[in-house]
Design a protein around this motif. Structure first.
Motif, PDB file in Angstrom:
ATOM      1  N   ASP A  68      49.687  41.089  50.214  1.00 55.27           N
ATOM      2  CA  ASP A  68      49.821  42.531  50.008  1.00 55.27           C
ATOM      3  C   ASP A  68      48.739  43.008  49.039  1.00 55.27           C
ATOM      4  O   ASP A  68      47.912  42.227  48.557  1.00 55.27           O
ATOM      5  N   ARG A  69      48.781  44.304  48.763  1.00 56.99           N
ATOM      6  CA  ARG A  69      47.754  44.928  47.911  1.00 56.99           C
ATOM      7  C   ARG A  69      47.768  44.351  46.494  1.00 56.99           C
ATOM      8  O   ARG A  69      46.711  44.109  45.913  1.00 56.99           O
ATOM      9  N   ALA A  70      48.953  44.149  45.933  1.00 58.19           N
ATOM     10  CA  ALA A  70      49.042  43.617  44.570  1.00 58.19           C
ATOM     11  C   ALA A  70      48.454  42.214  44.482  1.00 58.19           C
ATOM     12  O   ALA A  70      47.761  41.870  43.514  1.00 58.19           O
ATOM     13  N   ALA A  71      48.720  41.379  45.484  1.00 58.82           N
ATOM     14  CA  ALA A  71      48.172  40.020  45.486  1.00 58.82           C
ATOM     15  C   ALA A  71      46.658  40.049  45.615  1.00 58.82           C
ATOM     16  O   ALA A  71      45.952  39.226  45.005  1.00 58.82           O
ATOM     17  N   SER A  73      44.701  42.352  44.410  1.00 61.52           N
ATOM     18  CA  SER A  73      44.179  42.701  43.089  1.00 61.52           C
ATOM     19  C   SER A  73      44.178  41.491  42.158  1.00 61.52           C
ATOM     20  O   SER A  73      43.230  41.285  41.388  1.00 61.52           O
ATOM     21  N   ARG A  74      45.244  40.682  42.236  1.00 61.67           N
ATOM     22  CA  ARG A  74      45.272  39.482  41.400  1.00 61.67           C
ATOM     23  C   ARG A  74      44.164  38.508  41.789  1.00 61.67           C
ATOM     24  O   ARG A  74      43.572  37.844  40.926  1.00 61.67           O
ATOM     25  N   LEU A  75      43.866  38.416  43.082  1.00 63.07           N
ATOM     26  CA  LEU A  75      42.773  37.552  43.526  1.00 63.07           C
ATOM     27  C   LEU A  75      41.441  38.053  42.983  1.00 63.07           C
ATOM     28  O   LEU A  75      40.603  37.261  42.529  1.00 63.07           O
ATOM     29  N   CYS A  76      41.222  39.362  43.012  1.00 64.73           N
ATOM     30  CA  CYS A  76      39.976  39.931  42.476  1.00 64.73           C
ATOM     31  C   CYS A  76      39.842  39.636  40.992  1.00 64.73           C
ATOM     32  O   CYS A  76      38.759  39.276  40.508  1.00 64.73           O
ATOM     33  N   ARG A  77      40.930  39.783  40.251  1.00 60.09           N
ATOM     34  CA  ARG A  77      40.883  39.509  38.812  1.00 60.09           C
ATOM     35  C   ARG A  77      40.642  38.017  38.551  1.00 60.09           C
ATOM     36  O   ARG A  77      39.943  37.648  37.594  1.00 60.09           O
ATOM     37  N   LEU A  78      41.243  37.164  39.375  1.00 65.12           N
ATOM     38  CA  LEU A  78      41.025  35.722  39.238  1.00 65.12           C
ATOM     39  C   LEU A  78      39.546  35.379  39.425  1.00 65.12           C
ATOM     40  O   LEU A  78      38.972  34.615  38.627  1.00 65.12           O
ATOM     41  N   LEU A  79      38.924  35.931  40.453  1.00 70.37           N
ATOM     42  CA  LEU A  79      37.513  35.661  40.694  1.00 70.37           C
ATOM     43  C   LEU A  79      36.647  36.243  39.579  1.00 70.37           C
ATOM     44  O   LEU A  79      35.654  35.631  39.170  1.00 70.37           O
ATOM     45  N   THR A  80      37.003  37.416  39.073  1.00 73.51           N
ATOM     46  CA  THR A  80      36.261  38.007  37.958  1.00 73.51           C
ATOM     47  C   THR A  80      36.330  37.093  36.735  1.00 73.51           C
ATOM     48  O   THR A  80      35.322  36.902  36.033  1.00 73.51           O
ATOM     49  N   LEU A  81      37.508  36.529  36.486  1.00 70.99           N
ATOM     50  CA  LEU A  81      37.668  35.604  35.353  1.00 70.99           C
ATOM     51  C   LEU A  81      36.756  34.397  35.514  1.00 70.99           C
ATOM     52  O   LEU A  81      36.025  34.016  34.587  1.00 70.99           O
ATOM     53  N   GLY A  82      36.761  33.775  36.688  1.00 62.34           N
ATOM     54  CA  GLY A  82      35.941  32.584  36.909  1.00 62.34           C
ATOM     55  C   GLY A  82      34.459  32.869  36.847  1.00 62.34           C
ATOM     56  O   GLY A  82      33.678  32.063  36.305  1.00 62.34           O
ATOM     57  N   LYS A  83      34.049  33.996  37.378  1.00 66.09           N
ATOM     58  CA  LYS A  83      32.626  34.344  37.362  1.00 66.09           C
ATOM     59  C   LYS A  83      32.165  34.719  35.958  1.00 66.09           C
ATOM     60  O   LYS A  83      31.026  34.434  35.565  1.00 66.09           O
ATOM     61  N   GLY A  84      33.041  35.368  35.193  1.00 64.39           N
ATOM     62  CA  GLY A  84      32.688  35.711  33.821  1.00 64.39           C
ATOM     63  C   GLY A  84      32.453  34.485  32.966  1.00 64.39           C
ATOM     64  O   GLY A  84      31.591  34.469  32.080  1.00 64.39           O
ATOM     65  N   GLY A 102      48.734  33.499  40.974  1.00 61.01           N
ATOM     66  CA  GLY A 102      49.069  33.109  42.339  1.00 61.01           C
ATOM     67  C   GLY A 102      50.166  33.903  43.015  1.00 61.01           C
ATOM     68  O   GLY A 102      50.401  33.717  44.216  1.00 61.01           O
ATOM     69  N   GLU A 103      50.854  34.797  42.305  1.00 57.91           N
ATOM     70  CA  GLU A 103      51.945  35.537  42.929  1.00 57.91           C
ATOM     71  C   GLU A 103      51.444  36.341  44.129  1.00 57.91           C
ATOM     72  O   GLU A 103      50.463  37.077  44.038  1.00 57.91           O
ATOM     73  N   GLY A 104      52.098  36.174  45.247  1.00 64.55           N
ATOM     74  CA  GLY A 104      51.724  36.919  46.444  1.00 64.55           C
ATOM     75  C   GLY A 104      50.592  36.307  47.236  1.00 64.55           C
ATOM     76  O   GLY A 104      50.187  36.873  48.258  1.00 64.55           O
ATOM     77  N   LEU A 480      39.869  46.212  42.605  1.00 59.22           N
ATOM     78  CA  LEU A 480      39.325  46.548  43.920  1.00 59.22           C
ATOM     79  C   LEU A 480      38.339  45.520  44.425  1.00 59.22           C
ATOM     80  O   LEU A 480      38.280  45.233  45.628  1.00 59.22           O
ATOM     81  N   VAL A 481      37.540  44.946  43.517  1.00 57.28           N
ATOM     82  CA  VAL A 481      36.462  44.043  43.912  1.00 57.28           C
ATOM     83  C   VAL A 481      36.132  43.142  42.729  1.00 57.28           C
ATOM     84  O   VAL A 481      36.177  43.590  41.580  1.00 57.28           O
ATOM     85  N   PRO A 482      35.818  41.872  42.962  1.00 58.30           N
ATOM     86  CA  PRO A 482      35.435  40.995  41.849  1.00 58.30           C
ATOM     87  C   PRO A 482      34.154  41.471  41.175  1.00 58.30           C
ATOM     88  O   PRO A 482      33.262  42.026  41.808  1.00 58.30           O
ATOM     89  N   ILE A 483      34.089  41.243  39.870  1.00 56.60           N
ATOM     90  CA  ILE A 483      32.919  41.590  39.049  1.00 56.60           C
ATOM     91  C   ILE A 483      32.313  40.298  38.538  1.00 56.60           C
ATOM     92  O   ILE A 483      33.037  39.363  38.163  1.00 56.60           O
ATOM     93  N   GLU A 484      30.984  40.238  38.520  1.00 57.53           N
ATOM     94  CA  GLU A 484      30.321  39.043  37.989  1.00 57.53           C
ATOM     95  C   GLU A 484      29.166  39.449  37.093  1.00 57.53           C
ATOM     96  O   GLU A 484      28.621  40.555  37.218  1.00 57.53           O
ATOM     97  N   PRO A 485      28.767  38.584  36.149  1.00 62.30           N
ATOM     98  CA  PRO A 485      27.625  38.912  35.288  1.00 62.30           C
ATOM     99  C   PRO A 485      26.342  38.989  36.121  1.00 62.30           C
ATOM    100  O   PRO A 485      26.150  38.230  37.077  1.00 62.30           O
ATOM    101  N   ALA A 486      25.477  39.918  35.756  1.00 61.10           N
ATOM    102  CA  ALA A 486      24.161  40.001  36.389  1.00 61.10           C
ATOM    103  C   ALA A 486      23.214  39.023  35.709  1.00 61.10           C
ATOM    104  O   ALA A 486      23.506  38.468  34.647  1.00 61.10           O
ATOM    105  N   ALA A 487      22.053  38.826  36.332  1.00 61.95           N
ATOM    106  CA  ALA A 487      21.059  37.929  35.731  1.00 61.95           C
ATOM    107  C   ALA A 487      20.546  38.502  34.414  1.00 61.95           C
ATOM    108  O   ALA A 487      20.240  37.755  33.481  1.00 61.95           O
ATOM    109  N   MET A 488      20.459  39.822  34.325  1.00 60.15           N
ATOM    110  CA  MET A 488      19.996  40.463  33.098  1.00 60.15           C
ATOM    111  C   MET A 488      21.137  40.523  32.087  1.00 60.15           C
ATOM    112  O   MET A 488      22.290  40.800  32.444  1.00 60.15           O
TER     113      MET A 488
END
Length: 597
Positions: A68-71, A73-84, A102-104, A480-488
């Motif tokens: 679902d939508r909530a799950a 969002s949790r996946l996006c935040r998980l990927l943002t955490l790992g990429k950060g 992992g919920e949902g 909405l979407v994972p965020i990652e650090p840029a090269a700069m």
């Protein structure tokens, strides 16, 4: 990004022909390709199941699918955490991170052997995901493959984890196997001959029709049926994403539209100190009504805030493109082009019929633009602001060079052939061009290189950052979407490019850099110092016959830019045939006549 050998469009078109009703797409530690898959799914009628493959630091690989939508969002935040944690282009996630988010999520463990390690991972998976935990059964086409599947199935049953059949697809048809080896060699920066065990060990990783999957996994009917069960549970669609632009309220008592209206008339009074002309009043009222109906007031307020900050720091800036058609942009100071004076149509910029988000490009002095970018991050917060990505895709020249290197062609030969191709060309090398280099177009390896380079064109190579397109949100952006650090340093980007956010109707604010604005800043300062005349971009005299005469003579040393026919039409003293049909960039040109067109 050089892991698969087929596009989303090819995968979904093939799935539709095979009668497959749903297809799960799982990029590695990423959702970068999911919007393209979403568009391909809508075009073909095959439902997209959104997913991701997570490669954890403990060596575990999981397929995860939000139900679902909530799950999601949790996946996006998980990927943002790992990429950060990991930095640009990498992802660092531990098992505990996945369990916490992992919920949902439906989780599928990708095993190797039915050994003790696999048993421990299955137990952790079951404890964290309950009935959403699964074990993948996938053919590897290796010795004792059927025995391996049997042992995995028995182990899963003992651990109380359901099994599910997967196809582990990397390309849509068997004939893409060779290209798969080539992209793997490119990714590892080696030749195909030296790939060794890094090469895919079997040619079976292509889409298969349902009846073929039933034949291959006839011993595991429950695992086959579970693919349909998972597809039925995973009903999340990217169409559910609701992009919310920041409200931009300076005064809580006023709506964004009321705030924009107030600022517009205040700006108009400053632009026209002797009184606002009736035609300008009519244009402003018309634009404000349309902006209100489309709910675009917050967007205009954002751009106004950014421009106001830049000018408070003495940073020269100028809106360009179709924003010059807007009287509102003119009186707010976003652009120095008076649309009324130049008879420009606002609907070219914002149209109710097209219902497209406005796109205002603002150029800033290139030496000081970073001040503006960091102000945006600080003002809106790093959970709500990031630059758009740019997906770097292969064109003819780059495809030929990388394929040639992977196929072991000599560097001088690759250089000679790629030298025949224009940098942005979509066309490859012709047989006649090869003969001019004394090469045989019928040579098997040479022909294979050219064919593979043609297949590689358009393939995503890596993720880069947009020159300055910001996505800003009211709620958390990484919902909405994972965020990652840029090269700069001190920059961050989302995983989607301009076309992706356009497809999902996100709005972006372009904070761009222009070196000539730095030059103009120095010029305006010199004029003020030596002539005592104080100008900005809006008050530079609009008509100067001597400048137009210089341009006609191509005596353009020290002039600014001549962009296109649309902008050249603002120079009424120029004869139409003077600027021809070319797009001309003129910064500093050696004085003297130009031969021909």
């Amino acid at each position: 990004f050089l892991r698969g050998a087929s596009s989303a469009e090819e995968l979904f078109a093939t799935a539709a022909l095979m009668g497959i009703t749903a297809l799960a797409i799982t990029d590695r530690n990423s959702l970068a390709g999911i919007v393209r898959a979403h568009e391909a799914a809508k075009a073909t009628g095959v439902r997209l199941i959104v997913g991701c493959r997570l490669d954890l630091t403990c060596g575990t690989s999981l397929l995860v699918y939000p139900i679902d939508r909530a799950a999601y969002s949790r996946l996006c935040r998980l990927l943002t955490l790992g990429k950060g944690r990991a930095g640009k282009g990498a992802c660092n996630l531990a098992w505990d991170d996945v369990a916490l988010h992992g919920e949902g999520l439906i989780a599928v463990l990708i095993p190797d052997l039915a050994d003790e390690t696999c048993g421990l991972r299955l137990r952790r998976l079951r404890d964290a995901f309950g009935d959403r935990a699964h074990l993948a059964l996938t053919l590897r086409r290796r010795p004792n493959d059927q025995l391996r599947l049997h042992e995995l199935s028995v182990l899963a049953a003992r651990m109380g984890v359901a099994t599910v059949v997967t196809n582990d697809v990397l390309f849509h048809t068997p004939d893409r196997r060779i290209l798969q080896d080539v992209v793997t060699a490119i990714r590892h920066n080696v030749t195909v001959e030296s790939l060794g065990l890094r090469r895919e060990r079997h040619a079976d990783r292509y889409l298969k029709p349902p009846e073929e999957m039933r034949r291959l996994f006839a011993r595991y009917p429950d695992a086959l049926a579970r693919t349909v069960e998972i597809a039925d549970r995973c009903r999340f669609s990217l169409d559910e994403l609701r992009y919310q632009y920041p409200e931009e309220r300076d005064d809580p008592a006023l709506s964004p539209q009321d705030t924009l209206t107030r600022l517009t008339w205040e700006g108009a009074a400053e632009r026209y100190p002797e009184g606002i002309p009736p035609e300008v009043t009519a244009s402003l009222n018309h634009e404000l009504r349309l902006i209100g109906r489309l709910d675009y007031a917050p967007y205009f307020l954002t751009v106004n805030s950014i421009v106001r900050f830049a000018r408070s720091r003495g940073i020269l800036c100028q809106g360009r493109g179709s924003a010059a058609n807007s009287a509102v942009c003119f009186v707010l100071g976003i652009t120095a082009i008076d649309p009324g004076r130049n008879d420009l149509l606002f609907e070219r910029f914002v149209s109710e019929e097209r219902h497209e988000p406005p796109d205002i490009d603002v150029d800033f002095e290139h030496e000081r633009r970073e001040e503006v970018i960091q102000w945006v991050y600080e003002t809106y917060g790093r959970d709500h602001a990031a630059l758009t990505a740019t997906v770097i895709r292969y064109r003819a020249k780059g495809a030929l060079r990388d394929v040639g290197k992977a196929m072991g062609l000599p560097e001088d030969l690759i250089g000679a052939m790629s030298g025949l191709i224009w940098a942005w060309s979509e066309d490859g090398v012709t047989d006649d061009q090869l003969r001019e280099l004394n090469l045989n177009p019928e040579d098997r390896r040479l022909r294979l290189v050219l064919d593979l380079a043609g297949q590689l064109m358009g393939t995503p190579r890596h993720l880069s950052q947009h020159p300055g397109g910001f996505v800003l949100t009211h709620e958390r952006l990484d919902d909405l979407v994972p965020i990652e650090p840029a090269a700069m340093a001190d920059r961050q980007i989302i995983e989607w490019d301009k076309d992706d956010i356009d497809a999902l109707r996100f709005m972006k604010v372009d904070v761009l850099a222009l070196g000539m604005l730095s030059c103009m800043r120095r010029g305006l300062d010199l004029i003020a110092l030596h002539k005592g005349a104080h100008y900005d971009l809006a008050t530079i005299p609009a008509e100067d016959p001597r400048t137009y005469a210089m341009i006609r003579r191509a005596d353009t040393l020290g002039t600014f830019q001549i962009e296109s026919r649309a902008q050249m039409s603002m120079l009424p003293r120029l004869k139409p045939r003077t600027y021809y049909d070319l797009v001309v960039q003129v910064a500093i040109v050696r004085p003297g006549p130009i031969q021909g067109d």
